[in-house]
Design a protein around this motif. Structure first.
Motif, PDB file in Angstrom:
ATOM      1  N   LYS A 133       0.952  -1.131   0.064  1.00 23.22           N
ATOM      2  CA  LYS A 133      -0.038  -0.007  -0.070  1.00 23.22           C
ATOM      3  C   LYS A 133       0.872   1.351   0.002  1.00 23.22           C
ATOM      4  O   LYS A 133       1.844   1.242   0.735  1.00 23.22           O
ATOM      5  CB  LYS A 133      -0.860   0.214   1.316  1.00 23.22           C
ATOM      6  N   PRO A 134       0.584   2.449  -0.728  1.00 25.03           N
ATOM      7  CA  PRO A 134      -0.634   2.526  -1.312  1.00 25.03           C
ATOM      8  C   PRO A 134      -0.951   1.940  -2.594  1.00 25.03           C
ATOM      9  O   PRO A 134      -2.043   2.228  -3.555  1.00 25.03           O
ATOM     10  CB  PRO A 134      -0.985   4.017  -1.400  1.00 25.03           C
ATOM     11  N   SER A 135      -0.094   1.271  -3.473  1.00 28.63           N
ATOM     12  CA  SER A 135      -0.262   0.521  -4.399  1.00 28.63           C
ATOM     13  C   SER A 135      -1.448  -0.480  -4.531  1.00 28.63           C
ATOM     14  O   SER A 135      -1.600  -0.962  -3.596  1.00 28.63           O
ATOM     15  CB  SER A 135       0.890  -0.445  -4.781  1.00 28.63           C
ATOM     16  N   PRO A 136      -2.102  -0.505  -5.496  1.00 23.17           N
ATOM     17  CA  PRO A 136      -3.444  -1.337  -5.473  1.00 23.17           C
ATOM     18  C   PRO A 136      -3.237  -2.851  -5.698  1.00 23.17           C
ATOM     19  O   PRO A 136      -3.873  -3.558  -5.505  1.00 23.17           O
ATOM     20  CB  PRO A 136      -4.156  -0.893  -6.818  1.00 23.17           C
ATOM     21  N   GLU A 137      -1.749  -3.218  -5.601  1.00 23.76           N
ATOM     22  CA  GLU A 137      -1.448  -4.719  -5.808  1.00 23.76           C
ATOM     23  C   GLU A 137      -1.700  -5.615  -4.881  1.00 23.76           C
ATOM     24  O   GLU A 137      -2.283  -6.894  -4.901  1.00 23.76           O
ATOM     25  CB  GLU A 137       0.239  -5.014  -6.338  1.00 23.76           C
ATOM     26  N   PRO A 138      -1.648  -5.145  -3.317  1.00 21.67           N
ATOM     27  CA  PRO A 138      -2.194  -6.134  -2.519  1.00 21.67           C
ATOM     28  C   PRO A 138      -3.661  -6.279  -2.391  1.00 21.67           C
ATOM     29  O   PRO A 138      -4.155  -7.264  -1.990  1.00 21.67           O
ATOM     30  CB  PRO A 138      -1.666  -5.169  -1.154  1.00 21.67           C
ATOM     31  N   VAL A 139      -4.309  -5.292  -3.059  1.00 22.37           N
ATOM     32  CA  VAL A 139      -5.963  -5.193  -3.162  1.00 22.37           C
ATOM     33  C   VAL A 139      -6.116  -6.573  -4.056  1.00 22.37           C
ATOM     34  O   VAL A 139      -7.263  -7.326  -3.836  1.00 22.37           O
ATOM     35  CB  VAL A 139      -6.564  -3.948  -3.479  1.00 22.37           C
ATOM     36  N   MET A 140      -5.481  -6.505  -5.116  1.00 21.82           N
ATOM     37  CA  MET A 140      -5.723  -7.469  -6.272  1.00 21.82           C
ATOM     38  C   MET A 140      -5.466  -8.769  -5.833  1.00 21.82           C
ATOM     39  O   MET A 140      -5.932  -9.787  -5.923  1.00 21.82           O
ATOM     40  CB  MET A 140      -4.703  -7.021  -7.390  1.00 21.82           C
ATOM     41  N   ASP A 152     -15.819  -1.791  -7.929  1.00 18.83           N
ATOM     42  CA  ASP A 152     -16.931  -0.905  -7.192  1.00 18.83           C
ATOM     43  C   ASP A 152     -17.814  -1.293  -6.107  1.00 18.83           C
ATOM     44  O   ASP A 152     -18.506  -0.545  -5.248  1.00 18.83           O
ATOM     45  CB  ASP A 152     -17.891  -0.433  -8.223  1.00 18.83           C
ATOM     46  N   ASP A 153     -17.952  -2.615  -6.037  1.00 17.34           N
ATOM     47  CA  ASP A 153     -18.585  -3.433  -5.101  1.00 17.34           C
ATOM     48  C   ASP A 153     -17.949  -3.662  -3.563  1.00 17.34           C
ATOM     49  O   ASP A 153     -18.513  -4.058  -2.698  1.00 17.34           O
ATOM     50  CB  ASP A 153     -19.258  -4.889  -5.259  1.00 17.34           C
ATOM     51  N   VAL A 154     -16.510  -3.276  -3.444  1.00 16.22           N
ATOM     52  CA  VAL A 154     -15.806  -3.509  -2.646  1.00 16.22           C
ATOM     53  C   VAL A 154     -15.602  -2.256  -1.863  1.00 16.22           C
ATOM     54  O   VAL A 154     -14.926  -1.314  -2.222  1.00 16.22           O
ATOM     55  CB  VAL A 154     -14.250  -4.223  -2.984  1.00 16.22           C
ATOM     56  N   VAL A 168      -8.834   4.239  -3.473  1.00 14.66           N
ATOM     57  CA  VAL A 168      -9.145   4.862  -4.695  1.00 14.66           C
ATOM     58  C   VAL A 168      -8.205   4.290  -5.975  1.00 14.66           C
ATOM     59  O   VAL A 168      -8.824   4.210  -7.151  1.00 14.66           O
ATOM     60  CB  VAL A 168      -8.855   6.401  -4.674  1.00 14.66           C
ATOM     61  N   ARG A 169      -6.812   3.958  -5.816  1.00 16.52           N
ATOM     62  CA  ARG A 169      -6.038   3.464  -6.795  1.00 16.52           C
ATOM     63  C   ARG A 169      -6.549   2.108  -7.411  1.00 16.52           C
ATOM     64  O   ARG A 169      -6.462   1.805  -8.459  1.00 16.52           O
ATOM     65  CB  ARG A 169      -4.829   3.587  -6.378  1.00 16.52           C
ATOM     66  N   ALA A 170      -7.051   1.469  -6.317  1.00 16.34           N
ATOM     67  CA  ALA A 170      -7.681   0.064  -6.594  1.00 16.34           C
ATOM     68  C   ALA A 170      -9.195   0.036  -7.222  1.00 16.34           C
ATOM     69  O   ALA A 170      -9.538  -1.215  -7.594  1.00 16.34           O
ATOM     70  CB  ALA A 170      -7.551  -0.890  -5.507  1.00 16.34           C
ATOM     71  N   GLY A 171      -9.811   1.056  -7.335  1.00 14.85           N
ATOM     72  CA  GLY A 171     -11.186   1.381  -7.658  1.00 14.85           C
ATOM     73  C   GLY A 171     -12.244   0.876  -6.751  1.00 14.85           C
ATOM     74  O   GLY A 171     -13.154   0.553  -7.115  1.00 14.85           O
ATOM     75  N   CYS A 172     -11.645   0.924  -5.296  1.00 15.84           N
ATOM     76  CA  CYS A 172     -12.644   0.271  -4.404  1.00 15.84           C
ATOM     77  C   CYS A 172     -13.332   1.742  -3.649  1.00 15.84           C
ATOM     78  O   CYS A 172     -12.999   2.816  -4.078  1.00 15.84           O
ATOM     79  CB  CYS A 172     -12.092  -0.242  -3.180  1.00 15.84           C
ATOM     80  N   VAL A 173     -14.286   1.425  -2.644  1.00 18.53           N
ATOM     81  CA  VAL A 173     -15.183   2.457  -2.163  1.00 18.53           C
ATOM     82  C   VAL A 173     -14.187   2.622  -0.924  1.00 18.53           C
ATOM     83  O   VAL A 173     -14.092   2.071   0.002  1.00 18.53           O
ATOM     84  CB  VAL A 173     -16.479   2.318  -1.557  1.00 18.53           C
ATOM     85  N   PRO A 174     -13.582   4.086  -0.602  1.00 15.32           N
ATOM     86  CA  PRO A 174     -12.936   4.359   0.390  1.00 15.32           C
ATOM     87  C   PRO A 174     -13.453   4.931   1.588  1.00 15.32           C
ATOM     88  O   PRO A 174     -14.488   5.801   1.489  1.00 15.32           O
ATOM     89  CB  PRO A 174     -12.062   5.656  -0.075  1.00 15.32           C
TER      90      PRO A 174
END
Length: 209
Positions: A133-140, A152-154, A168-174
């Motif tokens: 973090k804040p890279s989106p890769e851990p979220v992926m 968008d559902d996360v 935000v970078r991962a496309g999730c709801v912050p």
């Protein structure tokens, strides 16, 4: 739902400050106050320690890790209503995961110590993904195998600017989870869509959706 760990689900500031100051003193640096610790501990070790300790950052990381391992479990305290919230969300079938900048082995040890592994499908820590973090890769990585079609559902729930940026970078709801509301210019680049003051409030908000 993806959760940050430290100071989102557990209070770990005492353990973090103890290990950080032990490391700073070992390298002839001034220890930090609790306020400084809260302000300066944000990114993962591999992102922040090179700036702080230069070419000795890996050695400093070992000192921190050793001290933290000695004391972190005894100093770790779940935040109020955190387990009740996780149990409720798990019972209704929500996909739950953790994404933290705490080193992965430490993180999973803490989750297991609290007997919370049963709530989470994935527990992702620092160095588990190519970048932290804040890279989106851990979220992926946390969502891998979840069959969730749209990020968008996360909801990504955390207590710092790093969490909101990652969301935000991962496309999730912050989602900002902390007692105090955001200040006017605090999260200009990555503002939260939702702010809740604690785990109980978040649970109640989700039950209304």
């Amino acid at each position: 739902m993806i959760f940050d760990w430290d100071n989102t689900l557990i209070d770990s500031w005492s353990a973090i400050q103890d290990a950080q100051n032990h490391t700073l003193v070992a390298f002839d640096m001034r220890p930090w106050t609790m306020e400084e610790t809260r302000q300066r501990v944000r990114g993962s070790m591999r992102e922040t320690y090179p700036t702080l300790f230069g070419d000795k950052w890996e050695e400093a990381g070992k000192v921190f890790h050793s001290r933290f391992m000695e004391r972190h479990l005894e100093n770790m305290v779940p935040l109020p209503d955190a387990e009740d919230m996780l149990a409720t969300l798990s019972e209704v079938g929500l996909y739950l995961a953790v994404v933290s900048n705490k080193k992965g082995d430490l993180l999973r040890t803490e989750v297991a110590h609290l007997n919370w592994s049963r709530y989470f499908s994935r527990v992702v820590g620092a160095q588990d993904a190519v970048r932290d973090k804040p890279s989106p890769e851990p979220v992926m990585l946390a969502l891998d195998g979840s069959n969730i079609a749209s990020r968008d559902d996360v909801w990504f729930v955390g207590d710092t600017d790093v969490d909101l940026e990652c969301a935000v970078r991962a496309g999730c709801v912050p989602v900002l989870l902390r007692e105090t509301a955001p200040e006017a210019k605090e999260f200009v680049d990555y503002p939260p869509v939702v702010h809740v003051s604690g785990c109980l409030t978040l649970s109640k908000v989700l039950q209304t959706l």
